[in-house]
Design an enzyme around this catalytic site. Sequence first.
Site, PDB file in Angstrom:
ATOM      1  N   ASN A 117      36.420  38.217  41.054  1.00 15.73           N
ATOM      2  CA  ASN A 117      35.845  37.811  41.884  1.00 15.73           C
ATOM      3  C   ASN A 117      36.470  37.589  43.182  1.00 15.73           C
ATOM      4  O   ASN A 117      36.976  36.818  43.418  1.00 15.73           O
ATOM      5  CB  ASN A 117      35.784  36.134  41.804  1.00 15.73           C
ATOM      6  N   TRP A 118      36.128  38.916  44.456  1.00 14.89           N
ATOM      7  CA  TRP A 118      36.715  39.286  45.154  1.00 14.89           C
ATOM      8  C   TRP A 118      36.638  38.417  46.725  1.00 14.89           C
ATOM      9  O   TRP A 118      37.308  38.478  47.348  1.00 14.89           O
ATOM     10  CB  TRP A 118      36.162  40.328  45.976  1.00 14.89           C
ATOM     11  N   LYS A 119      35.564  37.154  45.962  1.00 13.73           N
ATOM     12  CA  LYS A 119      35.418  35.991  47.569  1.00 13.73           C
ATOM     13  C   LYS A 119      35.506  36.344  48.642  1.00 13.73           C
ATOM     14  O   LYS A 119      35.050  37.772  48.198  1.00 13.73           O
ATOM     15  CB  LYS A 119      36.713  34.881  47.564  1.00 13.73           C
ATOM     16  N   HIS A 135      30.028  28.624  41.831  1.00 12.34           N
ATOM     17  CA  HIS A 135      31.372  29.096  41.569  1.00 12.34           C
ATOM     18  C   HIS A 135      31.831  27.496  41.900  1.00 12.34           C
ATOM     19  O   HIS A 135      30.476  27.091  43.145  1.00 12.34           O
ATOM     20  CB  HIS A 135      32.282  30.348  42.492  1.00 12.34           C
ATOM     21  N   GLU A 169      33.214  26.700  44.811  1.00 14.24           N
ATOM     22  CA  GLU A 169      33.733  26.972  45.966  1.00 14.24           C
ATOM     23  C   GLU A 169      32.261  26.956  46.705  1.00 14.24           C
ATOM     24  O   GLU A 169      32.127  25.796  47.756  1.00 14.24           O
ATOM     25  CB  GLU A 169      34.309  28.074  46.298  1.00 14.24           C
ATOM     26  N   GLU A 188      36.119  26.877  34.932  1.00 13.64           N
ATOM     27  CA  GLU A 188      37.602  27.107  35.624  1.00 13.64           C
ATOM     28  C   GLU A 188      38.205  25.379  36.830  1.00 13.64           C
ATOM     29  O   GLU A 188      37.370  24.596  37.604  1.00 13.64           O
ATOM     30  CB  GLU A 188      37.129  28.353  37.111  1.00 13.64           C
ATOM     31  N   GLY A 218      43.343  29.667  42.454  1.00 11.91           N
ATOM     32  CA  GLY A 218      44.063  29.946  44.219  1.00 11.91           C
ATOM     33  C   GLY A 218      44.919  28.803  44.460  1.00 11.91           C
ATOM     34  O   GLY A 218      46.061  29.346  45.221  1.00 11.91           O
ATOM     35  N   SER A 258      43.836  31.312  38.751  1.00 14.93           N
ATOM     36  CA  SER A 258      45.063  31.750  38.738  1.00 14.93           C
ATOM     37  C   SER A 258      45.529  32.408  37.619  1.00 14.93           C
ATOM     38  O   SER A 258      47.010  32.396  36.754  1.00 14.93           O
ATOM     39  CB  SER A 258      46.691  30.356  38.856  1.00 14.93           C
ATOM     40  N   GLY A 262      40.138  34.906  40.604  1.00 11.32           N
ATOM     41  CA  GLY A 262      40.005  35.791  41.953  1.00 11.32           C
ATOM     42  C   GLY A 262      41.502  36.823  42.332  1.00 11.32           C
ATOM     43  O   GLY A 262      41.088  37.537  42.649  1.00 11.32           O
ATOM     44  N   GLY A 263      42.068  35.870  43.366  1.00 12.69           N
ATOM     45  CA  GLY A 263      43.360  36.183  43.736  1.00 12.69           C
ATOM     46  C   GLY A 263      43.747  38.049  43.338  1.00 12.69           C
ATOM     47  O   GLY A 263      44.239  38.759  43.970  1.00 12.69           O
TER      48      GLY A 263
HETATM   49  P1  PGA Z   1      42.055  32.364  41.419  1.00 15.80           P
HETATM   50  O1  PGA Z   1      40.535  32.376  41.376  1.00 15.80           O
HETATM   51  O2  PGA Z   1      42.615  34.008  40.308  1.00 15.80           O
HETATM   52  O3  PGA Z   1      42.611  33.116  42.188  1.00 15.80           O
HETATM   53  O4  PGA Z   1      42.675  30.869  41.209  1.00 15.80           O
HETATM   54  C1  PGA Z   1      39.567  32.337  40.429  1.00 15.80           C
HETATM   55  C2  PGA Z   1      38.159  32.016  41.072  1.00 15.80           C
HETATM   56  O5  PGA Z   1      38.282  30.846  41.849  1.00 15.80           O
HETATM   57  O6  PGA Z   1      37.373  32.604  40.622  1.00 15.80           O
END
Ligand code: PGA
Length: 249
Positions: free
Chosen positions: A9-11, A95, A97, A167, A173, A213, A234-235
């Site tokens: 997930n590149w956000k 998600h 967010e 999640e 993050g 993470s 994500g990251g």
């Molecule tokens: P993260 O994000 O790997 O940067 O913690 C995961 C996500 O929000 O899907």
Amino acid sequence: MRKPLMAGNWKMYKTPAETHAFFEAFKPKVADAAHCDIVICPPFPDLPAAVKETDGSNVAIGAQNLHWGREGAVTGEVSGHMLQAVGCTWVIIAHSERRQYFGETEADVVRKTQAALEYSLNPIVCVGERLEERESGRTEDVLAEQFDGGIAPLEPEQFAKISIAYEPVWAIGTGKTATPEIAAAAHAFIRGKVAAKFGAEAAEAVRILYGGSVKPDNVKRLMSEEEIDGALVGGASLDPNSFAAIVRF
Ligand code: PGA
């Protein structure tokens, strides 16, 4: 046996040029990886480049959100119909967010999931508790509310096509990964809810991903848990080397 699903997930990161550079480096590193499904979810403007770069490869492309309608006067939104037309085959729904910053509700989860299926997109539906909910012992209540409101209303044949991502919001993050035991316990709870609502076969078949993470150095241990069927990353999905290492866990 459930085939692992590794999704990035590149956000809100990367331009089309950066998308091109990512896939040029990433594709050869995972070209022989047949043990799992690989999905990357870039921002909307990068989707055409991502679809083009991965054409004929073992990497599929997803979006990070969709609107439930087909088209209409809904400024700033993107529909499943458009995502399908662009060549997307997956979509992330709800998600944390989106829930936290854009007020997405369980009713949105249901209608977005149904819209995704209507346009042949594979939904990855996210659930997870916030830190204060975990600390006050409410994790299972929150997961149950999210399941009952956002997932249980699906028809069994709709449910059969979704994946679920657990999640924990406190692990996203932050560098704080849930321990494999904490994640596996949450997955087992969710799978129990699935069994109660959709039956044992559906519970056995549904893929539940862990997200929060996930990094090259913790993925192996997470994936060694029977309950964990993949990762939503994500990251660490932004860098071709680190996401390839995760895919190859
Ligand atoms: P993260 O994000 O790997 O940067 O913690 C995961 C996500 O929000 O899907």
